[in-house]
Design a protein around this motif. Structure first.
Motif, mmCIF file in Angstrom:
data_model
loop_
_atom_site.group_PDB
_atom_site.id
_atom_site.type_symbol
_atom_site.label_atom_id
_atom_site.label_comp_id
_atom_site.label_asym_id
_atom_site.label_seq_id
_atom_site.Cartn_x
_atom_site.Cartn_y
_atom_site.Cartn_z
ATOM 1 N N TRP A 44 0.829 -1.210 0.000
ATOM 2 C CA TRP A 44 0.000 0.000 0.000
ATOM 3 C C TRP A 44 0.856 1.250 0.000
ATOM 4 O O TRP A 44 2.021 1.228 0.369
ATOM 5 N N LYS A 45 0.210 2.346 -0.385
ATOM 6 C CA LYS A 45 0.801 3.672 -0.236
ATOM 7 C C LYS A 45 -0.091 4.420 0.739
ATOM 8 O O LYS A 45 -1.307 4.446 0.577
ATOM 9 N N ALA A 46 0.515 4.983 1.784
ATOM 10 C CA ALA A 46 -0.253 5.688 2.806
ATOM 11 C C ALA A 46 0.304 7.094 2.979
ATOM 12 O O ALA A 46 1.498 7.333 2.802
ATOM 13 N N LEU A 47 -0.576 8.025 3.334
ATOM 14 C CA LEU A 47 -0.177 9.398 3.647
ATOM 15 C C LEU A 47 -0.511 9.622 5.121
ATOM 16 O O LEU A 47 -1.660 9.468 5.531
ATOM 17 N N ILE A 48 0.517 9.942 5.906
ATOM 18 C CA ILE A 48 0.372 10.135 7.346
ATOM 19 C C ILE A 48 0.966 11.490 7.715
ATOM 20 O O ILE A 48 2.087 11.808 7.326
ATOM 21 N N ALA A 49 0.209 12.284 8.480
ATOM 22 C CA ALA A 49 0.704 13.575 8.973
ATOM 23 C C ALA A 49 1.217 13.374 10.394
ATOM 24 O O ALA A 49 0.533 12.792 11.232
ATOM 25 N N VAL A 50 2.434 13.837 10.639
ATOM 26 C CA VAL A 50 3.069 13.673 11.948
ATOM 27 C C VAL A 50 3.616 15.016 12.407
ATOM 28 O O VAL A 50 4.158 15.776 11.610
ATOM 29 N N GLY A 51 3.477 15.272 13.691
ATOM 30 C CA GLY A 51 4.061 16.473 14.271
ATOM 31 C C GLY A 51 4.904 16.101 15.471
ATOM 32 O O GLY A 51 4.459 15.356 16.337
ATOM 33 N N VAL A 52 6.130 16.563 15.478
ATOM 34 C CA VAL A 52 7.021 16.355 16.620
ATOM 35 C C VAL A 52 7.420 17.740 17.091
ATOM 36 O O VAL A 52 8.216 18.417 16.439
ATOM 37 N N GLY A 53 6.830 18.168 18.210
ATOM 38 C CA GLY A 53 7.071 19.527 18.678
ATOM 39 C C GLY A 53 6.628 20.508 17.608
ATOM 40 O O GLY A 53 5.536 20.389 17.061
ATOM 41 N N PRO A 54 7.502 21.450 17.256
ATOM 42 C CA PRO A 54 7.122 22.470 16.278
ATOM 43 C C PRO A 54 7.220 22.000 14.822
ATOM 44 O O PRO A 54 6.794 22.699 13.920
ATOM 45 N N VAL A 55 7.770 20.812 14.594
ATOM 46 C CA VAL A 55 7.983 20.331 13.230
ATOM 47 C C VAL A 55 6.828 19.426 12.807
ATOM 48 O O VAL A 55 6.513 18.449 13.471
ATOM 49 N N LYS A 56 6.193 19.789 11.701
ATOM 50 C CA LYS A 56 5.087 19.002 11.159
ATOM 51 C C LYS A 56 5.485 18.510 9.775
ATOM 52 O O LYS A 56 6.158 19.218 9.026
ATOM 53 N N ALA A 57 5.076 17.285 9.450
ATOM 54 C CA ALA A 57 5.411 16.732 8.140
ATOM 55 C C ALA A 57 4.344 15.746 7.704
ATOM 56 O O ALA A 57 3.681 15.125 8.531
ATOM 57 N N LYS A 58 4.183 15.602 6.381
ATOM 58 C CA LYS A 58 3.310 14.590 5.811
ATOM 59 C C LYS A 58 4.210 13.568 5.120
ATOM 60 O O LYS A 58 4.932 13.917 4.181
ATOM 61 N N PHE A 59 4.152 12.335 5.625
ATOM 62 C CA PHE A 59 4.972 11.268 5.068
ATOM 63 C C PHE A 59 4.188 10.456 4.047
ATOM 64 O O PHE A 59 3.080 10.001 4.338
ATOM 65 N N ASN A 60 4.771 10.289 2.865
ATOM 66 C CA ASN A 60 4.267 9.341 1.877
ATOM 67 C C ASN A 60 4.978 8.028 2.168
ATOM 68 O O ASN A 60 6.198 7.929 2.006
ATOM 69 N N LEU A 61 4.219 7.032 2.639
ATOM 70 C CA LEU A 61 4.810 5.765 3.045
ATOM 71 C C LEU A 61 4.513 4.655 2.052
ATOM 72 O O LEU A 61 3.394 4.534 1.551
ATOM 73 N N ASP A 62 5.515 3.840 1.793
ATOM 74 C CA ASP A 62 5.364 2.610 1.041
ATOM 75 C C ASP A 62 5.285 1.509 2.094
ATOM 76 O O ASP A 62 6.249 1.281 2.831
ATOM 77 N N VAL A 63 4.125 0.861 2.214
ATOM 78 C CA VAL A 63 3.872 -0.092 3.293
ATOM 79 C C VAL A 63 3.681 -1.493 2.718
ATOM 80 O O VAL A 63 2.934 -1.671 1.747
ATOM 81 N N THR A 64 4.354 -2.473 3.321
ATOM 82 C CA THR A 64 4.167 -3.870 2.930
ATOM 83 C C THR A 64 3.937 -4.716 4.177
ATOM 84 O O THR A 64 4.330 -4.329 5.281
ATOM 85 N N ARG A 65 3.297 -5.843 3.961
ATOM 86 C CA ARG A 65 3.107 -6.817 5.038
ATOM 87 C C ARG A 65 3.787 -8.094 4.542
ATOM 88 O O ARG A 65 3.157 -8.947 3.926
ATOM 89 N N PRO A 66 5.112 -8.228 4.817
ATOM 90 C CA PRO A 66 5.886 -9.317 4.226
ATOM 91 C C PRO A 66 5.630 -10.702 4.822
ATOM 92 O O PRO A 66 5.979 -11.695 4.202
ATOM 93 N N GLU A 67 5.024 -10.760 6.003
ATOM 94 C CA GLU A 67 4.839 -12.068 6.616
ATOM 95 C C GLU A 67 3.609 -12.063 7.515
ATOM 96 O O GLU A 67 3.351 -11.097 8.221
ATOM 97 N N LYS A 68 2.860 -13.161 7.460
ATOM 98 C CA LYS A 68 1.755 -13.340 8.394
ATOM 99 C C LYS A 68 1.490 -14.833 8.552
ATOM 100 O O LYS A 68 1.637 -15.603 7.607
ATOM 101 N N ARG A 69 1.146 -15.197 9.789
ATOM 102 C CA ARG A 69 0.772 -16.568 10.110
ATOM 103 C C ARG A 69 -0.525 -16.500 10.913
ATOM 104 O O ARG A 69 -0.505 -16.109 12.081
ATOM 105 N N GLU A 70 -1.625 -16.840 10.261
ATOM 106 C CA GLU A 70 -2.936 -16.754 10.906
ATOM 107 C C GLU A 70 -3.047 -17.775 12.040
ATOM 108 O O GLU A 70 -2.636 -18.906 11.861
ATOM 109 N N PRO A 71 -3.619 -17.387 13.187
ATOM 110 C CA PRO A 71 -4.058 -16.052 13.594
ATOM 111 C C PRO A 71 -3.111 -15.412 14.594
ATOM 112 O O PRO A 71 -3.548 -14.631 15.428
ATOM 113 N N GLU A 72 -1.813 -15.717 14.531
ATOM 114 C CA GLU A 72 -0.984 -15.224 15.626
ATOM 115 C C GLU A 72 0.156 -14.278 15.276
ATOM 116 O O GLU A 72 0.677 -13.621 16.166
#
Length: 154
Positions: A44-72
Protein backbone atom coordinates in the motif's frame (compact mmCIF):
# COMPACT_ATOMS: atom_id res chain seq x y z
CA UNK A 1 14.70 3.59 18.11
CA UNK A 2 13.17 0.43 19.49
CA UNK A 3 9.61 0.33 20.82
CA UNK A 4 7.72 -2.63 22.24
CA UNK A 5 4.78 -3.41 24.43
CA UNK A 6 1.98 -5.73 25.34
CA UNK A 7 -1.77 -5.08 25.21
CA UNK A 8 -4.74 -7.10 26.38
CA UNK A 9 -7.79 -6.76 24.14
CA UNK A 10 -11.20 -7.91 25.36
CA UNK A 11 -12.07 -9.75 22.15
CA UNK A 12 -11.49 -13.29 20.81
CA UNK A 13 -8.23 -13.85 18.90
CA UNK A 14 -10.14 -14.57 15.64
CA UNK A 15 -11.90 -11.18 15.85
CA UNK A 16 -8.62 -9.34 16.58
CA UNK A 17 -6.87 -11.12 13.69
CA UNK A 18 -9.71 -10.33 11.24
CA UNK A 19 -9.63 -6.66 12.26
CA UNK A 20 -5.84 -6.40 11.84
CA UNK A 21 -5.91 -8.25 8.53
CA UNK A 22 -8.05 -5.46 7.02
CA UNK A 23 -5.58 -2.65 6.40
CA UNK A 24 -8.43 -0.11 6.28
CA UNK A 25 -9.31 -0.96 9.89
CA UNK A 26 -5.71 -0.51 10.99
CA UNK A 27 -5.38 2.74 9.02
CA UNK A 28 -8.54 4.14 10.64
CA UNK A 29 -6.80 3.86 14.03
CA UNK A 30 -3.45 5.30 12.93
CA UNK A 31 -2.93 8.83 14.34
CA UNK A 32 -2.44 11.34 11.52
CA UNK A 33 -3.75 8.93 8.86
CA UNK A 34 -4.92 10.78 5.75
CA UNK A 35 -5.17 8.36 2.83
CA UNK A 36 -4.48 4.80 1.68
CA UNK A 37 -4.06 3.35 -1.78
CA UNK A 38 -3.70 -0.36 -2.54
CA UNK A 39 -0.77 -1.00 -4.90
CA UNK A 40 -0.89 -4.79 -4.89
CA UNK A 41 -1.35 -7.80 -2.68
CA UNK A 42 0.04 -6.83 0.76
CA UNK A 43 1.40 -3.51 -0.62
CA UNK A 44 0.00 0.00 0.00
CA UNK A 45 0.80 3.67 -0.24
CA UNK A 46 -0.25 5.69 2.81
CA UNK A 47 -0.18 9.40 3.65
CA UNK A 48 0.37 10.14 7.35
CA UNK A 49 0.70 13.58 8.97
CA UNK A 50 3.07 13.67 11.95
CA UNK A 51 4.06 16.47 14.27
CA UNK A 52 7.02 16.35 16.62
CA UNK A 53 7.07 19.53 18.68
CA UNK A 54 7.12 22.47 16.28
CA UNK A 55 7.98 20.33 13.23
CA UNK A 56 5.09 19.00 11.16
CA UNK A 57 5.41 16.73 8.14
CA UNK A 58 3.31 14.59 5.81
CA UNK A 59 4.97 11.27 5.07
CA UNK A 60 4.27 9.34 1.88
CA UNK A 61 4.81 5.77 3.05
CA UNK A 62 5.36 2.61 1.04
CA UNK A 63 3.87 -0.09 3.29
CA UNK A 64 4.17 -3.87 2.93
CA UNK A 65 3.11 -6.82 5.04
CA UNK A 66 5.89 -9.32 4.23
CA UNK A 67 4.84 -12.07 6.62
CA UNK A 68 1.76 -13.34 8.39
CA UNK A 69 0.77 -16.57 10.11
CA UNK A 70 -2.94 -16.75 10.91
CA UNK A 71 -4.06 -16.05 13.59
CA UNK A 72 -0.98 -15.22 15.63
CA UNK A 73 1.77 -13.33 13.75
CA UNK A 74 2.00 -10.38 11.38
CA UNK A 75 4.95 -8.26 10.25
CA UNK A 76 4.80 -4.81 8.64
CA UNK A 77 7.45 -2.71 6.93
CA UNK A 78 7.14 0.92 5.91
CA UNK A 79 9.51 3.38 4.34
CA UNK A 80 8.70 6.94 3.50
CA UNK A 81 9.67 10.52 2.92
CA UNK A 82 8.43 13.94 3.80
CA UNK A 83 10.05 17.20 2.69
CA UNK A 84 13.40 17.20 4.52
CA UNK A 85 12.75 13.99 6.49
CA UNK A 86 12.62 10.22 6.06
CA UNK A 87 11.41 7.26 8.12
CA UNK A 88 12.06 3.52 8.08
CA UNK A 89 9.86 1.24 10.15
CA UNK A 90 9.79 -2.51 10.77
CA UNK A 91 7.25 -3.93 13.15
CA UNK A 92 5.62 -7.17 14.15
CA UNK A 93 2.93 -8.39 16.48
CA UNK A 94 2.26 -11.72 18.10
CA UNK A 95 -1.29 -12.60 19.20
CA UNK A 96 -2.14 -15.23 21.80
CA UNK A 97 -5.51 -16.20 23.24
CA UNK A 98 -5.72 -15.58 26.99
CA UNK A 99 -9.19 -17.19 26.99
CA UNK A 100 -12.21 -17.30 24.67
CA UNK A 101 -12.84 -13.55 25.01
CA UNK A 102 -9.41 -12.01 25.58
CA UNK A 103 -6.36 -11.69 23.37
CA UNK A 104 -2.84 -10.66 24.29
CA UNK A 105 -0.87 -8.71 21.69
CA UNK A 106 2.91 -8.45 22.06
CA UNK A 107 4.38 -5.97 19.60
CA UNK A 108 7.78 -4.61 18.56
CA UNK A 109 8.75 -1.75 16.27
CA UNK A 110 12.13 -0.53 15.07
CA UNK A 111 11.92 3.05 13.76
CA UNK A 112 14.64 5.13 12.15
CA UNK A 113 13.90 8.81 11.54
CA UNK A 114 16.25 11.17 9.73
CA UNK A 115 16.19 14.77 8.57
CA UNK A 116 14.55 17.84 10.08
CA UNK A 117 12.05 15.94 12.26
CA UNK A 118 14.91 13.96 13.81
CA UNK A 119 17.20 16.94 14.35
CA UNK A 120 14.65 19.50 15.55
CA UNK A 121 12.39 17.16 17.47
CA UNK A 122 15.00 14.69 18.77
CA UNK A 123 14.15 15.15 22.45
CA UNK A 124 10.41 14.96 21.73
CA UNK A 125 10.31 11.87 19.50
CA UNK A 126 9.92 9.26 22.26
CA UNK A 127 7.06 11.15 23.90
CA UNK A 128 5.34 11.68 20.57
CA UNK A 129 5.75 8.00 19.63
CA UNK A 130 4.34 6.94 23.01
CA UNK A 131 1.35 9.27 22.61
CA UNK A 132 0.65 7.98 19.07
CA UNK A 133 0.97 4.35 20.22
CA UNK A 134 -1.49 4.96 23.06
CA UNK A 135 -3.95 6.62 20.65
CA UNK A 136 -3.68 3.67 18.25
CA UNK A 137 -4.32 1.03 20.92
CA UNK A 138 -7.18 3.02 22.49
CA UNK A 139 -8.86 3.14 19.07
CA UNK A 140 -8.16 -0.54 18.42
CA UNK A 141 -9.64 -1.56 21.76
CA UNK A 142 -12.73 0.64 21.37
CA UNK A 143 -13.48 -0.81 17.92
CA UNK A 144 -12.86 -4.43 18.89
CA UNK A 145 -14.55 -4.33 22.27
CA UNK A 146 -17.81 -2.83 21.01
CA UNK A 147 -20.77 -5.23 20.96
CA UNK A 148 -21.57 -6.47 17.46
CA UNK A 149 -25.07 -5.93 16.14
CA UNK A 150 -26.98 -9.02 15.02
CA UNK A 151 -27.19 -9.51 11.27
CA UNK A 152 -30.56 -9.41 9.52
CA UNK A 153 -32.67 -12.54 9.77
CA UNK A 154 -31.33 -13.68 13.14
Amino acid sequence: MQFSGSQTIAAPIEKVWAFLLDVNNVASCAPGFQSLEQLGDEHWKALIAVGVGPVKAKFNLDVTRPEKREPEFMAVKARGKAPGSAVDLAGDMQLSAIDANQTKMDWNAQVTISGSIASVGARLINGTAEKMTNQFFSCLQSKLQEPQTASAGE
